[in-house]
Design a protein around this motif. Structure first.
Motif, mmCIF file in Angstrom:
data_model
loop_
_atom_site.group_PDB
_atom_site.id
_atom_site.type_symbol
_atom_site.label_atom_id
_atom_site.label_comp_id
_atom_site.label_asym_id
_atom_site.label_seq_id
_atom_site.Cartn_x
_atom_site.Cartn_y
_atom_site.Cartn_z
ATOM 1 N N GLU A 61 -7.385 -8.283 -6.474
ATOM 2 C CA GLU A 61 -6.166 -8.530 -5.711
ATOM 3 C C GLU A 61 -6.423 -8.420 -4.206
ATOM 4 O OE1 GLU A 61 -1.832 -6.322 -5.057
ATOM 5 O OE2 GLU A 61 -3.107 -5.784 -6.744
ATOM 6 N N TYR A 83 2.529 1.708 -3.353
ATOM 7 C CA TYR A 83 1.552 2.101 -4.367
ATOM 8 C C TYR A 83 1.255 3.599 -4.264
ATOM 9 C CZ TYR A 83 -2.710 1.841 -7.215
ATOM 10 O OH TYR A 83 -3.658 2.019 -8.194
ATOM 11 N N SER A 140 -9.090 -4.845 -11.240
ATOM 12 C CA SER A 140 -7.927 -5.689 -10.955
ATOM 13 C C SER A 140 -7.453 -5.508 -9.519
ATOM 14 C CB SER A 140 -6.787 -5.367 -11.926
ATOM 15 O OG SER A 140 -6.404 -4.002 -11.820
ATOM 16 N N ARG A 141 -7.464 -4.259 -9.034
ATOM 17 C CA ARG A 141 -7.059 -4.000 -7.655
ATOM 18 C C ARG A 141 -8.056 -4.603 -6.667
ATOM 19 N NH1 ARG A 141 -2.814 -3.567 -4.394
ATOM 20 N NH2 ARG A 141 -3.030 -1.972 -2.786
ATOM 21 N N SER A 142 -9.336 -4.534 -6.978
ATOM 22 C CA SER A 142 -10.370 -5.130 -6.119
ATOM 23 C C SER A 142 -10.197 -6.642 -6.029
ATOM 24 C CB SER A 142 -11.765 -4.796 -6.659
ATOM 25 O OG SER A 142 -11.999 -3.406 -6.615
ATOM 26 N N ASN A 202 -11.508 1.628 -6.315
ATOM 27 C CA ASN A 202 -10.507 0.661 -6.770
ATOM 28 C C ASN A 202 -10.835 0.171 -8.183
ATOM 29 O OD1 ASN A 202 -9.094 0.773 -4.370
ATOM 30 N ND2 ASN A 202 -10.046 -1.058 -3.495
ATOM 31 N N SER A 203 -9.795 -0.080 -8.950
ATOM 32 C CA SER A 203 -9.992 -0.686 -10.268
ATOM 33 C C SER A 203 -10.407 -2.145 -10.091
ATOM 34 C CB SER A 203 -8.700 -0.608 -11.075
ATOM 35 O OG SER A 203 -7.691 -1.384 -10.447
ATOM 36 N N ASP A 235 -5.554 2.669 -0.975
ATOM 37 C CA ASP A 235 -4.473 3.379 -1.658
ATOM 38 C C ASP A 235 -4.882 4.829 -1.889
ATOM 39 O OD1 ASP A 235 -3.031 0.924 -2.001
ATOM 40 O OD2 ASP A 235 -4.381 0.449 -3.653
ATOM 41 N N HIS A 275 0.832 -1.207 0.000
ATOM 42 C CA HIS A 275 0.000 0.000 0.000
ATOM 43 C C HIS A 275 0.866 1.256 0.000
ATOM 44 C CE1 HIS A 275 -2.554 3.200 1.484
ATOM 45 N NE2 HIS A 275 -1.794 3.293 2.547
ATOM 46 N N HIS A 311 -11.740 2.633 -1.003
ATOM 47 C CA HIS A 311 -11.894 1.391 -1.777
ATOM 48 C C HIS A 311 -13.051 1.457 -2.775
ATOM 49 C CE1 HIS A 311 -8.793 -0.858 0.232
ATOM 50 N NE2 HIS A 311 -9.311 -0.630 1.421
#
Length: 371
Positions: free
Chosen positions: A351, A12, A347-349, A344-345, A328, A9, A341
């Motif tokens: 992950e 990032y 892909s990030r979600s 979040n994108s 982030d 985090h 959150h």
């Protein structure tokens, strides 16, 4: 697993400000700044914990602009300001002023930089010595740092006082002979006399009544245009911040949760805490129906903040990931940063969903082991 997540985090969020200090347009660059105050046991004076007053804050202030910093009492606004000026030492992080790391300066180098970074304190009553006349209060540091030759000293102080709305005959008077607004003008003149590039305004109008507030705010704006000053303006008054600031940062419990230019931030706040904060701004229209967002619960202790997102205990949009993983500080829209959150994108979600599942599995194992 949790420790790895925290490190990821931080990395990032720090990526947003990589090499920002090398940009000549940026006067002040703050990267992952932390300031912890140790909690000592009563008898043996052993550190038993830390008050996390500032817990990983990053932002940029461009030359000739004003950044407003807002948030509830105790969120760490004033601590950030004092740490930036090295009135107190950091715990971790970097602060670059004109591309130079302030915390790597020696005592002699820092002393040479002091005239460039000044502060206007919140209370104009206690920040002025009652035993020294106004002319000496304003000129003391000017003389100490050799800002002007001795034969030009009196004329220089007079010019500074007149620029701040004070008369020459005020030089021989003492602070108790002035009103609150005049005392704050003296504080501004004291900071301005050293010909600084950057001034930290730590709630400079909160102790003044409304009519005097407007005069001081207009004075600060006039001085900024005339001398090319850069401000960090800390305040509780959102209307004042909207009026004077070019960019605004919103703090909650030691963290910056949102940062953007003033107009888009006030027009479209993204973070749930910012929305709640802005919903409390009074509107001068008796027929306007305010949609006030009431936050439930009280502010958690900075000595024992919640895991994950610190705001999740009071947030009506709280999700499962918010309880486990700190969000982030990301660029959601162009130059509009938010730590939530909700943005979040995909892909990030995905992950973070794996991270949460692993953390919940570890919690279940610990609970099983205790049985």
């Amino acid at each position: 697993m949790a420790e790895t997540t925290v490190q990821a985090h931080d990395a990032y969020s720090a990526e947003l400000f990589r090499d920002a200090e090398k940009n000549p347009e940026n006067l002040l660059v703050v990267k992952n700044l932390k300031k912890y105050f140790p909690i000592k046991s009563s008898f043996f004076k052993v550190t038993v914990g830390n008050v996390k007053a500032v817990d990983g804050v990053s932002f940029i202030i461009k030359k000739g602009t004003t950044m407003g910093l807002v948030g509830e009492s105790g969120c760490g606004k004033s601590t950030i300001g004092r740490t930036i000026l090295r009135l107190i030492e950091k715990t971790e992080g970097e602060v670059f002023f004109n591309g130079e790391d302030i915390f790597k300066l020696s005592k002699s180098e820092l002393r040479a930089h002091r005239p460039n970074i000044q502060i206007i304190f919140q209370d104009p009553y206690s920040s002025l010595s009652p035993r020294i006349p106004v002319g000496e209060i304003i000129g003391e540091a000017v003389r100490e740092h050799n800002i002007v030759p001795k034969d030009e000293f009196d004329d220089y102080i007079t010019r500074v006082m007149e620029a701040c709305g004070l008369a020459e005959y005020h030089k021989d008077r003492y602070p108790h002979e002035f009103s609150g607004g005049q005392r704050q003008r003296i504080c501004i003149a004291r900071a301005l006399a050293l010909n600084p590039d950057f001034i930290l305004c730590d709630e400079p109008v909160s102790a003044l009544d409304v009519s005097i507030q407007a005069q001081i705010i207009n004075l600060l704006r006039d001085l900024q245009r005339e001398f090319g000053l850069t401000y960090l303006f800390i305040s509780h008054d959102l209307s004042v911040v909207e009026h004077i600031s070019d960019t605004v940062g919103v703090m909650y419990l030691g963290n910056l949760v949102e940062f953007a230019a003033t107009e888009p931030l006030f027009a479209k706040p993204l973070h749930p805490y910012t929305k709640a904060l802005f919903s409390a701004i009074p509107v001068p229209d008796p027929d306007y129906k305010m949609n006030r967002i009431i936050l439930e619960g009280s502010i958690p202790s900075p000595a024992n903040p919640p895991s994950g997102c610190k705001f999740h205990t009071r947030c009506r949009d709280c999700m499962e990931v918010c309880k486990y993983v700190s969000p982030d500080f990301a660029e959601v829209e162009p130059e509009h940063y938010c730590a939530c959150h909700l943005y979040n994108s995909p892909s990030r979600s995905a992950e973070l969903a794996k991270v949460v599942a692993e953390m919940k599995r570890q919690e279940a194992q610990k609970a099983e082991g205790k049985k």
